[in-house]
Design a protein around this motif. Structure first.
Motif, PDB file in Angstrom:
ATOM      1  N   ASP A  25       0.410   0.366   1.065  1.00 16.65           N
ATOM      2  CA  ASP A  25      -0.338  -0.118  -0.096  1.00 16.65           C
ATOM      3  C   ASP A  25      -0.057   0.837  -1.243  1.00 16.65           C
ATOM      4  OD1 ASP A  25      -2.074  -1.113  -1.956  1.00 16.65           O
ATOM      5  OD2 ASP A  25      -3.809  -0.050  -1.130  1.00 16.65           O
ATOM      6  N   LEU A  79      -1.033   1.067  -4.148  1.00 17.68           N
ATOM      7  CA  LEU A  79      -2.137   1.448  -5.035  1.00 17.68           C
ATOM      8  C   LEU A  79      -2.893   2.663  -4.525  1.00 17.68           C
ATOM      9  CD1 LEU A  79      -3.702  -1.878  -6.295  1.00 17.68           C
ATOM     10  CD2 LEU A  79      -1.862  -0.512  -7.236  1.00 17.68           C
ATOM     11  N   THR A  80      -2.931   2.825  -3.201  1.00 18.48           N
ATOM     12  CA  THR A  80      -3.697   3.949  -2.666  1.00 18.48           C
ATOM     13  C   THR A  80      -2.817   5.053  -2.080  1.00 18.48           C
ATOM     14  OG1 THR A  80      -3.913   2.662  -0.639  1.00 18.48           O
ATOM     15  CG2 THR A  80      -5.788   2.652  -2.136  1.00 18.48           C
ATOM     16  N   ALA A  86       8.078   2.207  -6.966  1.00 20.92           N
ATOM     17  CA  ALA A  86       8.016   2.242  -8.426  1.00 20.92           C
ATOM     18  C   ALA A  86       9.201   1.551  -9.070  1.00 20.92           C
ATOM     19  CB  ALA A  86       7.924   3.696  -8.895  1.00 20.92           C
ATOM     20  N   PRO A 137       9.207  -4.479  -9.524  1.00 23.50           N
ATOM     21  CA  PRO A 137       8.040  -5.030 -10.232  1.00 23.50           C
ATOM     22  C   PRO A 137       6.845  -5.046  -9.281  1.00 23.50           C
ATOM     23  CG  PRO A 137       9.968  -6.360 -10.641  1.00 23.50           C
ATOM     24  CD  PRO A 137      10.369  -5.330  -9.616  1.00 23.50           C
ATOM     25  N   LEU A 138       5.785  -4.358  -9.706  1.00 24.12           N
ATOM     26  CA  LEU A 138       4.650  -4.155  -8.816  1.00 24.12           C
ATOM     27  C   LEU A 138       3.999  -5.473  -8.410  1.00 24.12           C
ATOM     28  CD1 LEU A 138       3.070  -1.918  -7.447  1.00 24.12           C
ATOM     29  CD2 LEU A 138       1.528  -1.915  -9.397  1.00 24.12           C
ATOM     30  N   ALA A 139       3.963  -6.419  -9.374  1.00 23.62           N
ATOM     31  CA  ALA A 139       3.290  -7.687  -9.084  1.00 23.62           C
ATOM     32  C   ALA A 139       3.958  -8.379  -7.907  1.00 23.62           C
ATOM     33  CB  ALA A 139       3.326  -8.589 -10.310  1.00 23.62           C
ATOM     34  N   LEU A 144       3.207  -6.361  -4.608  1.00 31.53           N
ATOM     35  CA  LEU A 144       1.842  -6.556  -4.095  1.00 31.53           C
ATOM     36  C   LEU A 144       1.644  -7.971  -3.577  1.00 31.53           C
ATOM     37  CD1 LEU A 144      -0.415  -4.689  -6.678  1.00 31.53           C
ATOM     38  CD2 LEU A 144       0.449  -3.889  -4.492  1.00 31.53           C
ATOM     39  N   ALA A 145       2.339  -8.917  -4.203  1.00 28.63           N
ATOM     40  CA  ALA A 145       2.173 -10.300  -3.772  1.00 28.63           C
ATOM     41  C   ALA A 145       2.886 -10.542  -2.448  1.00 28.63           C
ATOM     42  CB  ALA A 145       2.706 -11.249  -4.844  1.00 28.63           C
ATOM     43  N   ASP A 200       5.095  -4.398   1.111  1.00 28.92           N
ATOM     44  CA  ASP A 200       3.655  -4.247   0.964  1.00 28.92           C
ATOM     45  C   ASP A 200       3.003  -4.432   2.331  1.00 28.92           C
ATOM     46  OD1 ASP A 200       1.282  -4.057  -0.835  1.00 28.92           O
ATOM     47  OD2 ASP A 200       0.833  -5.945   0.177  1.00 28.92           O
ATOM     48  N   ILE A 201       1.859  -3.810   2.519  1.00 32.03           N
ATOM     49  CA  ILE A 201       1.235  -3.877   3.845  1.00 32.03           C
ATOM     50  C   ILE A 201       0.857  -5.310   4.211  1.00 32.03           C
ATOM     51  CG2 ILE A 201      -1.054  -3.282   2.920  1.00 32.03           C
ATOM     52  CD1 ILE A 201      -1.240  -1.727   5.775  1.00 32.03           C
ATOM     53  N   GLY A 202       0.486  -6.105   3.185  1.00 32.55           N
ATOM     54  CA  GLY A 202       0.170  -7.509   3.453  1.00 32.55           C
ATOM     55  C   GLY A 202       1.385  -8.245   3.994  1.00 32.55           C
ATOM     56  N   ARG A 217       2.175  -9.840   7.804  1.00 32.39           N
ATOM     57  CA  ARG A 217       2.639 -11.217   7.988  1.00 32.39           C
ATOM     58  C   ARG A 217       3.953 -11.234   8.788  1.00 32.39           C
ATOM     59  NH1 ARG A 217       3.567 -12.635   2.740  1.00 32.39           N
ATOM     60  NH2 ARG A 217       5.811 -12.524   2.987  1.00 32.39           N
TER      61      ARG A 217
END
Lengths: 349, 798
Positions: free
Chosen positions: B107, B109-110, B122, B125-127, B130-131, B167-169, B173
Motif C-alpha cells: 500500500d 500510501l502507508t 513513484a 501514475p498513482l491513480a 491504487l486502482a 498494489d496490495i488490492g 486479487r
C-alpha cells in the motif's frame, strides 16, 4: 479557502505532471466529477458527510487556545478526501484516498504530523449520524456537529479536546456557493466558526490544560482553480467585538488578486464581501524554511471600518508535510483586535 | 636487456605449448569452478535480498502472524485505528504456467518512504496503481505474460527479474487471497499514546529489523555447501598449476643461469618470473570467468529448483553479471597463480646456481619437503578430530571436513612412498624393481596430481554415500509417513464434509490440519492429528516417553520432529508452549526428512480448540483400495481426478523432488573428478619429456619402446589403485562427517550411514579408467619415440 489542500489533492491525482506544472495544472477538468452549482440546497446531516462524486473535500479545524497562565497555543486538524475517480466502490480498489494533517503551534515550536489512508477499507472516512470523521486513531466525532471531541497524535505531541458550538453554521459566497476566480471556478463552502474549546495538549514538556475557540471549515469541489492562479492567503478571524471574518485572496501569476470574504455578525448573520470590498497587503516578511514569507499583513474592509494588522504567534509555523505550506495562529490589532488563523500556500517553490 | 630476458623467458613457453596450456587450463578450470559457484551463490542471495528489499525487510520492524501464513485485514485496520503506523504487505507466487513471479503487494500510501517499493511506485501514475490496474515487473519478465492477464504490465528495470510489484488490492486479487496480509511493516516514527501490541493484536509477533529474513537463515547451509565445493574445486585446480609451474621453473634453470651470467640480478629475475605468472594468471582468470559464467548459467535452474524444493525460496532462473563477481574471480585467479608459483620462485632463488636439472636431484631435494608434509598432514588430521571438541556450528563442521581432506591429501605422497618402497623390496625381476624405483622417483612430481585424484575420489565416495544413505532413509521415511491409500484435496467445505462422511462406511479418514506458527524464535509447522491405529503401526520414534499416541490423542502431549528437537534442545520429558495458554510435554521425537523446518504434532481436538478457523483441506483415506476410493469420490462427490493422488504416485513425486535437490551436488562431483583426471594427464604430459634421459638408459639395456609404453600405462594404473585404496576409508570418513555432523547442523537431522559397495566399485573403475586414459597419450607417445631421440641423450652426455 485551503489551496494547499487542492494542490495536495491534485498531486495525488497526477503526481508526475503536477510538480513541474504547479498550480497551472489545477484547472484541468477531470471527466466524470460533479461541479458545484449556484444556489445550493444543503441537506444536513447528510452534507456533513463525504461527497465522493466531487474530487476534493475537507473537514478543516483550527483553534486558538490558552492555558491557565495565559500562554497562547494554536491547534490545527484537517481531514482531506481526494477522489482519483468519481464514486466509491469499497475495498482496496476504491478511488477515495484520504490524508490528514495535525499540528500544535506554540510561541517557539510548531509540531506536525501527517497521515495517509485508503478509503475503501475503513482506515479513514466520515459517518454522519452520529457524526464521525476519522483517519487511523485520529477522530473528530460527536452526536452532532455542534458537540464534538477531537483527538490526534504525532511522535512528539498529542491532543484531546471537546468542542461545543454556540452559533449557527455560516454559508460563504451565495448561500454556500463560493466563487474562486473571475472565470467562475467555485466550491461549496460553509463553516462553524463558533466553537468553545476545552481539552488537553500533550507536549514535550508535559500535559497542558487549555481553553479557547475553534473554527471548522467544510468545503468540497471538483475544479476550483483557474489556470493562472498560483496560491492563496486566507484568514479566519474572531474579533473581541464578537464579529468574525473570513478573508482570502487568490494570487495569479500576472500579479492580479481575486479576493472574497464573509463578514459574520455576533448573531450569526452574514454579509458576503466581493473582490473590491477588501484588501490584503503584506507588511513584513520573514525567512521560513528557506523562503521569504509575508507573515505580517494589513487587512482593510472600508465598508466595515476594518483596518487591522496581523502578526503570527510563531512565524515559523511551516507545515513540513508532503506538500508544505504555512498555517498558524495570528493576532490582529488596529481598528479591531482579535485572533484567528492564517494560511499561506503556493509559496512552496 | 629486459626485452632479451623477457623474450627468452617467453621462448620457453613457445617451445612447450603443452605446459603453457596446462598452466592456463588448470588455472582457468579452478577459477571457473570457484567463480561459477560464487555466481550461483551471489545470484540466489541477490534474489532473496531483492524480495526482501521490496518492503525494506531488515530495515524496519515487522509484525508477523504467530500462527498461519497470513493475518486478517481486520487486524491491520484495528492496529491503524489504535495508532500503530504499520503498512500491509502481501507476498505470493504468481503462477504463469512455465514460470512464477514473486509478487509483492504494497500500500504505497502507508509504506515508509524509505522502503524500496516506495521509489518504484513513484514512477507510476498513482491513480492507476491504487486502482489495481497495473503491475510492475522487470522488462525481461514481461514477455512471459500472456495477453489474457487481468492487469496491465509496466516495465520497470528497477524491479529485479523474477519479482513483481503491485498494489496490495491487486495482489490479493491476483493471488486469490482476498482480505489477507502476509506481514506489516512498522514505520520508524510512531505516535504518542500507542497501546501495546498485545492489547490490539496479540496474534501478531514483532520481528525486530535486524532479524534478517527467514529465507536467508534457512538457505545459509545450502550456500555454505556450494561454497565448500567451490573451494575444493579451486584447491584441486591449484594443485595442477603448482605442478606445472614447478616443472617450468625447473626446466628453465639453465636459461636463468645464462640470464644471470649476463648480468641480471636474481631479484630482477624473480620480478620477471612474477610478472610472467601474473600475466598468465590474468589470462587464465579471464577464460575461467567465461567458463564459470557458462557453468553457473547451466546449473542455475537446478539450484533454483533445489532452493524452491527444499526451502520454498524463490530464485530468479536467469543469471545476471555482477561486476563484483568477475572482478573477484580475476583476483582469485591471480592469487591462485601467485600461490602456486610462490614456492617454486622461492626455491629457485635459493637453489645453488650450478644445480643440475636431473629430476633425481629434485626428488632428493623434496625429501625434506615430504617430511614436512607428513608432519603437517598428521597435524591437520589431529586438528580435524580436535574440532569435535570445539564443534557445534556448521562452520566448525566444514572446518573438520576441510582439515580431514587436506591432511589426508598431504599424507598421500609419504604413504605412497612407503607402499612403493615395499613393492620395490618385493620385486623379483630387474624390470620390476626398476619399475617401482622409477615410480618412486616420479612420485614427488605426480604427487600433486594424485592428491587431486584423492580429493576427487574421496569427495565422490563421501558425497555419494551421503546422498544414497539419505535417499534410503528418505524412502523409509516416505513409507512410514505416507500411510494412507489416497490423498485428497478438498476445495470447498462441502467437499470436506463429503470426505468426512466416508468414515461412516468404515473408511479411515485422516484430516491434515496445519498452521504455520512460532515457538520461541523458531518457525514451525503445527499439525493436528486424528490419532488412528495406523500411526501406531507405522510411525517409529527416535525417542519416546510412554504411550505416545494415546497421550497425543488426549491432548496431553505433543510429538516434535528431530530437527526441532535438536535445534531447540528439547526431548521427551521437556515441555513446549503451543499457544499463549497451552504448554505440553513432549511425548516423542520423530525423524522427518521432508524439509528443514521444525514440526509439532498435537491431537486433533486440541488443535481445533486452539485454531478454530483452520479447516482441513487435505485428507488421507485408508480402506477399500486406492482406485475404488478415487472412483467413488469422483462419482459421488464430484471430485476432480486432479484433486486426488494415490500413495504410489505421491511417493514418486516426493522422490523426484529429492533427486532434483541433489542434481547440483552430483554435477559438481563429476566436474571435480574430471579436474583430477585432467591433473593427472597434464602432470604426465609435462613429465614425459623430462624422463627421456632415464628411459634412454632403460631402452639401451634392451627394453623395447613398446614395453616402455606398457610400463608407463601400468604405472599410472598402479598409482591410481594405491590412491584409490587410500581414498576409500577417507571417503567413508567424509561420509560420516557429512551425515553425522554437517547434516545435523545444516538440516537438523542425523542420518544412518549405509554402505554401497557396488557404487564404490563403479567409482573405482571410473577412477582407474580416468588415470589410464590420462596416461594413454604419454604412453603412446613414448612407444613411438624415435630411437634417435634416445640416442641423442647419450650424444649430449659425451
Amino acid at each position: 479557502m485551503k489551496p494547499s489542500a487542492i494542490f495536495l489533492a491534485f498531486l495525488l491525482v497526477v503526481p508526475t505532471v503536477a510538480a513541474p506544472q504547479g498550480f497551472a495544472g489545477m484547472a484541468t477538468a477531470v471527466e466524470g466529477f460533479n461541479d458545484p452549482r449556484p444556489a445550493p440546497a444543503f441537506s444536513f446531516p447528510a452534507d456533513h458527510g463525504a461527497h465522493p462524486d466531487y474530487r476534493i473535500e475537507w473537514w478543516y479545524l483550527t483553534a486558538n487556545l490558552q492555558d491557565a497562565a495565559g500562554t497562547d497555543y494554536g491547534l490545527h486538524w484537517t481531514l482531506f478526501r481526494s477522489a482519483l475517480a468519481p464514486g466509491d466502490t469499497g475495498g482496496w480498489d476504491s478511488p477515495q484516498v484520504w490524508f490528514a494533517h495535525a499540528a500544535v503551534t506554540t510561541e517557539d515550536a510548531h509540531l506536525t504530523a501527517e497521515r495517509f489512508a485508503r478509503g475503501g477499507i475503513g482506515q479513514a472516512g466520515v459517518e454522519i449520524d452520529p457524526f464521525a470523521a476519522w483517519i487511523d486513531e485520529w477522530t473528530l466525532s460527536g452526536e452532532t456537529l455542534d458537540a464534538l471531541s477531537l483527538t490526534a497524535s504525532g511522535d512528539a505531541f498529542a491532543y484531546d479536546i471537546t468542542l461545543n458550538a454556540n452559533g449557527p453554521l455560516i454559508f460563504h459566497g451565495g448561500g454556500g456557493y463560493s466563487v474562486k476566480s473571475p472565470e467562475g471556478q467555485a466550491s461549496y463552502y460553509y463553516s462553524q466558526p463558533s466553537y468553545e474549546v476545552t481539552g488537553t495538549l500533550t507536549l514535550p514538556g508535559g500535559d497542558v490544560v487549555v481553553t479557547g475557540t475553534a473554527w471548522l471549515d467544510r468545503e468540497w469541489s471538483s475544479n476550483p482553480l483557474s489556470a493562472d492562479q498560483q496560491g492563496w492567503d486566507w484568514f479566519s478571524l474572531s474579533f473581541d467585538t464578537g464579529e468574525k471574518l473570513m478573508a482570502a485572496q487568490l494570487r495569479s501569476v500576472d500579479g492580479s488578486r481575486f479576493r472574497s470574504g464573509t463578514w459574520i455578525m455576533p448573531d450569526g448573520t452574514t454579509e458576503s464581501l466581493g473582490d473590491d470590498a477588501l484588501t490584503l497587503t503584506p507588511i513584513a516578511s520573514t525567512q521560513v524554511a528557506g523562503r521569504d514569507l509575508p507573515v505580517e499583513w494589513r487587512i482593510e474592509i472600508p465598508s466595515k471600518s476594518v483596518d487591522v494588522s496581523s502578526r503570527p504567534l510563531n512565524a515559523q509555523a511551516w507545515m513540513d508535510a508532503s506538500i508544505p505550506y504555512w498555517e498558524g495562529p495570528v493576532f490582529v490589532t488596529g481598528s479591531h483586535s482579535g485572533r484567528g488563523y492564517l494560511e499561506m500556500t503556493g509559496y512552496e517553490e | 636487456m629486459i626485452a632479451a630476458a623477457l623474450s627468452s623467458l617467453w621462448s620457453y613457453w613457445r617451445r612447450n605449448p603443452l605446459q603453457l596450456a596446462t598452466m592456463i587450463g588448470g588455472l582457468a578450470l579452478a577459477t571457473a569452478l570457484w567463480s561459477g559457484v560464487q555466481a550461483l551463490n551471489t545470484e540466489a542471495r541477490a534474489s532473496y535480498d531483492a524480495a526482501a528489499a521490496v518492503v525494506g525487510e531488515g530495515r524496519y520492524d515487522q509484525l508477523v502472524p504467530r500462527a498461519g501464513e497470513t493475518l486478517d485485514e481486520a487486524t491491520y485496520l484495528a492496529l491503524r485505528r489504535a495508532g500503530w503506523q504499520v503498512s500491509p504487505v502481501l507476498v505470493g507466487s504468481l503462477d504463469l504456467g512455465e514460470v512464477a513471479l514473486h509478487l509483492t503487494g504494497v500500500d504505497p500510501l502507508t509504506l515508509p518512504a524509505g522502503a524500496g517499493a516506495a521509489g518504484q511506485v513513484a514512477a507510476v501514475p498513482l491513480a492507476q496503481f491504487l486502482a489495481g490496474e497495473v503491475m510492475l515487473a522487470h522488462p525481461a519478465d514481461l514477455a512471459q505474460f500472456g495477453t489474457a492477464q487481468s492487469i496491465d504490465l509496466i516495465a520497470s528495470p528497477a524491479i529485479t527479474q523474477g519479482m513483481a510489484l503491485a498494489d496490495i488490492g491487486a495482489a490479493q486479487r491476483l493471488l486469490g487471497q482476498a482480505g489477507a496480509i502476509s506481514r506489516l511493516v512498522v514505520a520508524p516514527d510512531q505516535p504518542l499514546g500507542r497501546p501495546p501490541l498485545a492489547e490490539v493484536a496479540p496474534e501478531l509477533l514483532l520481528q525486530p529489523a535486524q532479524g534478517g529474513s527467514d529465507t536467508a537463515q534457512l538457505t545459509d547451509s545450502f550456500h555454505l555447501n556450494l561454497t565448500a565445493f567451490g573451494i575444493l574445486s579451486f584447491a584441486v585446480g591449484i594443485f595442477i598449476v603448482y605442478g606445472a609451474v614447478g616443472l617450468a621453473f625447473e626446466q628453465r634453470r639453465a636459461m636463468i643461469r645464462a640470464l644471470r651470467t649476463m648480468g641480471l640480478s636474481m631479484r630482477f629475475v624473480v620480478v620477471l618470473l612474477g610478472a610472467e605468472i601474473a600475466v598468465i594468471s590474468l589470462v587464465s582468470g579471464a577464460i575461467g570467468v567465461v567458463l564459470g559464467y557458462l557453468l553457473a548459467a547451466s546449473l542455475l535452474p537446478d539450484v533454483a529448483a533445489t532452493l524452491r524444493g527444499l526451502y520454498g525460496a524463490q530464485v530468479a532462473g536467469t543469471l545476471q553479471l555482477h561486476p563484483s563477481w568477475w572482478l573477484s574471480s580475476l583476483g582469485i585467479a591471480l592469487l591462485g597463480g601467485i600461490l602456486a608459483a610462490a614456492s617454486a620462485i622461492w626455491r629457485m632463488s635459493r637453489l645453488p646456481l650450478r644445480a643440475g636439472r636431473d629430476p633425481q636431484v629434485w626428488a632428493m631435494q623434496s625429501a625434506r619437503g615430504q617430511r614436512l608434509q607428513l608432519v603437517l598432514g598428521l597435524a591437520l588430521l589431529v586438528l580435524s578430530g580436535g574440532f569435535v571438541v570445539a564443534g557445534g556450528s556448521l562452520l566448525a563442521g566444514f572446518a573438520r571436513v576441510a582439515a580431514l581432506l587436506l591432511g589426508a591429501a598431504l599424507l598421500l605422497p609419504p604413504l605412497l612412498e612407503v607402499a612403493l618402497h615395499v613393492a620395490q623390496r618385493r620385486a623379483r625381476s630387474v624390470t620390476a624393481e626398476w619399475f617401482w624405483a622409477d615410480t618412486r622417483q616420479q612420485l614427488p612430481r605426480l604427487g600433486l596430481a594424485l592428491m587431486a585424484l584423492l580429493l576427487a575420489i574421496t569427495a565422490n565416495i563421501g558425497v555419494s554415500t551421503m546422498v544414497s544413505s539419505f535417499r534410503l532413509t528418505f524412502i523409509g521415511f516416505l513409507d512410514q509417513r505416507l500411510i494412507a491409500e489416497v490423498y485428497v484435496s478438498a476445495e470447498t467445505d462441502a467437499q470436506s464434509a463429503a470426505i468426512e462422511a466416508l468414515a461412516d462406511d468404515g473408511i479411515t479418514v485422516l484430516p491434515l490440519l496445519s498452521v504455520e506458527t512460532r515457538i520461541g524464535p523458531q518457525k514451525v509447522d503445527l499439525y493436528g492429528a486424528r490419532v488412528a491405529p495406523v500411526y501406531e503401526q507405522y510411525w517409529q520414534f527416535l525417542a519416546q516417553d510412554g504411550d505416545v499416541w494415546s497421550r497425543v490423542a488426549a491432548g496431553e502431549a505433543a510429538i516434535i520432529n528431530e530437527q526441532f528437537a535438536r535445534r531447540a534442545g528439547l526431548w521427551p520429558g521437556d515441555s513446549i508452549p503451543i499457544s499463549p495458554t497451552v504448554t505440553l510435554p513432549i511425548a516423542g521425537v520423530v525423524g522427518d526428512y521432508g524439509n528443514p523446518l521444525g514440526q509439532v504434532i498435537i491431537g486433533e481436538e486440541l488443535f481445533i480448540t486452539l485454531f478454530p478457523e483452520t479447516r482441513a483441506r487435505q485428507f488421507g483415506l485408508i480402506g477399500g483400495g486406492a482406485d475404488a476410493l478415487m472412483a467413488r469420490l469422483e462419482a459421488e462427490a464430484g471430485f476432480d481426478p486432479a484433486q486426488m493422488i494415490d500413495q504410489t504416485a505421491l511417493k514418486a513425486a516426493s522422490l523426484e523432488v529429492f533427486e532434483r535437490t541433489f542434481t547440483v551436488t552430483s554435477a559438481l562431483n563429476v566436474l571435480t573428478l574430471a579436474v583430477a583426471g585432467a591433473a593427472i594427464l597434464m602432470s604426465l604430459l609435462t613429465l614425459a619429456s623430462m624422463r627421456v634421459p632415464q628411459l634412454a638408459s632403460v631402452w639401451a639395456l634392451g627394453v623395447t619402446r613398446h614395453r616402455l609404453g606398457q610400463l608407463e600405462l601400468a604405472r599410472a594404473v598402479a598409482l591410481a589403485v594405491l590412491t584409490l585404496l587410500f581414498a576409500l576409508p577417507l571417503g567413508l570418513a567424509l561420509a560420516y562427517l557429512l551425515l553425522a555432523v554437517i547434516n545435523v547442523e545444516a538440516f537438523g537431522w542425523k542420518l544412518p550411514m549405509y554402505l554401497f559397495p557396488a557404487d564404490y566399485a563403479r567409482l573405482a573403475v571410473a577412477s582407474i579408467g580416468a588415470a589410464a586414459l590420462a596416461a594413454l597419450v604419454p604412453a603412446l607417445r613414448l612407444a613411438r619415440t624415435p630411437p634417435a631421440r634416445f640416442l641423442q641423450v647419450f650424444a649430449n652426455e659425451t
